[in-house]
Design an enzyme around this catalytic site. Structure first.
Site, short mmCIF file in Angstrom:
data_model
loop_
_atom_site.label_atom_id
_atom_site.label_comp_id
_atom_site.label_asym_id
_atom_site.label_seq_id
_atom_site.Cartn_x
_atom_site.Cartn_y
_atom_site.Cartn_z
CG ASN A 11 39.48 49.03 37.46
OD1 ASN A 11 39.20 49.56 38.55
ND2 ASN A 11 38.78 48.04 36.94
CD1 TRP A 12 44.89 51.93 40.61
CD2 TRP A 12 44.68 53.16 42.48
NE1 TRP A 12 45.95 52.81 40.66
CE2 TRP A 12 45.85 53.57 41.79
CE3 TRP A 12 44.36 53.79 43.67
CZ2 TRP A 12 46.69 54.59 42.28
CZ3 TRP A 12 45.18 54.80 44.16
CH2 TRP A 12 46.34 55.20 43.47
CE LYS A 13 40.22 44.92 38.23
NZ LYS A 13 40.23 43.55 37.74
CG HIS A 92 35.24 45.81 35.38
ND1 HIS A 92 35.36 44.55 35.95
CD2 HIS A 92 36.47 46.16 34.95
CE1 HIS A 92 36.63 44.18 35.87
NE2 HIS A 92 37.32 45.13 35.26
CD GLU A 94 36.87 42.64 38.72
OE1 GLU A 94 36.89 43.75 39.28
OE2 GLU A 94 37.88 42.08 38.26
CD GLU A 163 38.74 45.05 31.52
OE1 GLU A 163 39.86 45.47 31.83
OE2 GLU A 163 37.86 44.81 32.36
N GLY A 169 43.02 39.31 35.63
CA GLY A 169 43.62 38.85 36.88
C GLY A 169 44.17 37.44 36.83
CB SER A 208 46.78 39.43 32.27
OG SER A 208 46.00 38.71 33.21
N GLY A 229 44.49 46.51 35.63
CA GLY A 229 44.17 46.26 37.02
C GLY A 229 45.44 46.12 37.84
N GLY A 230 45.90 44.90 38.03
CA GLY A 230 47.02 44.60 38.92
C GLY A 230 48.25 45.49 38.69
#
Ligand code: 13P
Length: 248
Positions: A11-13, A92, A94, A163, A169, A208, A229-230
């Site tokens: 998930n590159w966001k 998600h 977010e 999640e 994050g 994470s 993500g990251g």
């Protein structure tokens, strides 16, 4: 032997670039089988820039609950399909917290995605306060029931991602035991709607995940992959995670 094929999702966001598309596709293309299902969800504008390759699939991070029409800024499920997406992340945290997406609209998005031939990855998870108040399972049950109670037939076409918001994050991942406990609860809870679909459902973990901690997570019986993500923006790390998932 695990029956469910692992799924590793990037998930590159709102990150990434044309350069990263080239680097990531080149790195994933040289990985040798057996591999998990590898799915990249970049910002939609980058989707057409990914070369086609059998080692990975493409997806989106959001979809409109509407089919077409005067909905400025929205993108329909059919448009995502036309841009080579086969999956879409729905609900998600977010989207839920920053954009006010509620259970009802998330439920509609899951339905619209499936009706259009996309596989939704439904994200569920509790906040830190909810965990500390021991409301985790109650929150998850509500988020799951909002989608599947009235439309249990959708379960067989879904992926669920756990999640925990406090792990996204933050560098603070759930322990494998914590995650397994919740994944097992999710599977058992959903069995009331369709026992076979719940057994076959891929439940992936996000929050994470790194190349250093993924192996222990993948070793758990009900963790069928990861939503990342990251670490999915780092070509070497993401490739390493994919390689480790194939052995789980
Ligand atoms: P991080 O891997 O950066 O914690 O993000 C998790 C996530 O939200 C994936 O959807």
């Amino acid at each position: 032997m695990r029956q469910r094929k692992p799924l590793v999702v990037a998930n590159w966001k709102m990150n990434g670039s044309f350069d990263l598309v080239q680097q990531m596709s080149a790195a994933l293309s040289v990985l040798t089988q057996p591999l998990p299902d590898i799915l990249i969800c970049p910002p939609v504008i980058l989707l057409p820039h990914f070369p086609k390759h059998p080692n990975y699939l493409l997806g989106a991070q959001n979809v409109s609950e509407q089919l077409a029409g005067a909905f400025t800024g929205e993108i329909s499920a059919d448009m995502l399909r036309a841009a080579a997406a086969s999956y879409v992340i729905v609900g998600h945290s977010e989207r839920r917290t920053l954009y006010g997406e509620q259970d009802a609209v998330i439920s509609q998005k899951v339905k619209v995605a499936i009706d259009s031939g996309l596989t939704p990855i439904l994200c569920v998870g509790e906040s830190l306060v909810q965990r500390e108040e021991e409301k985790t399972l109650q929150v998850l049950a509500r988020q799951l029931d909002a989608v599947y109670a009235a439309q249990p037939h959708l379960l067989a076409h879904s992926v669920v991602s756990y999640e925990p918001i406090w792990a996204i994050g933050t560098g603070r991942t759930a322990t494998p035991e914590q995650a397994q406990q919740v994944h097992q609860f999710i599977r058992q809870h959903l069995a009331q709607y369709d026992a076979q679909a719940a057994n076959e459902l891929r439940i992936i973990y996000g929050g994470s995940v790194t190349a250093a901690n993924c192996e222990a997570l993948f070793a758990e019986a009900d963790i069928d992959g990861a939503l990342i993500g990251g670490a999915s923006l780092k070509v070497a790390d993401f490739s390493a995670i994919c390689t480790m998932a194939k052995d789980s």
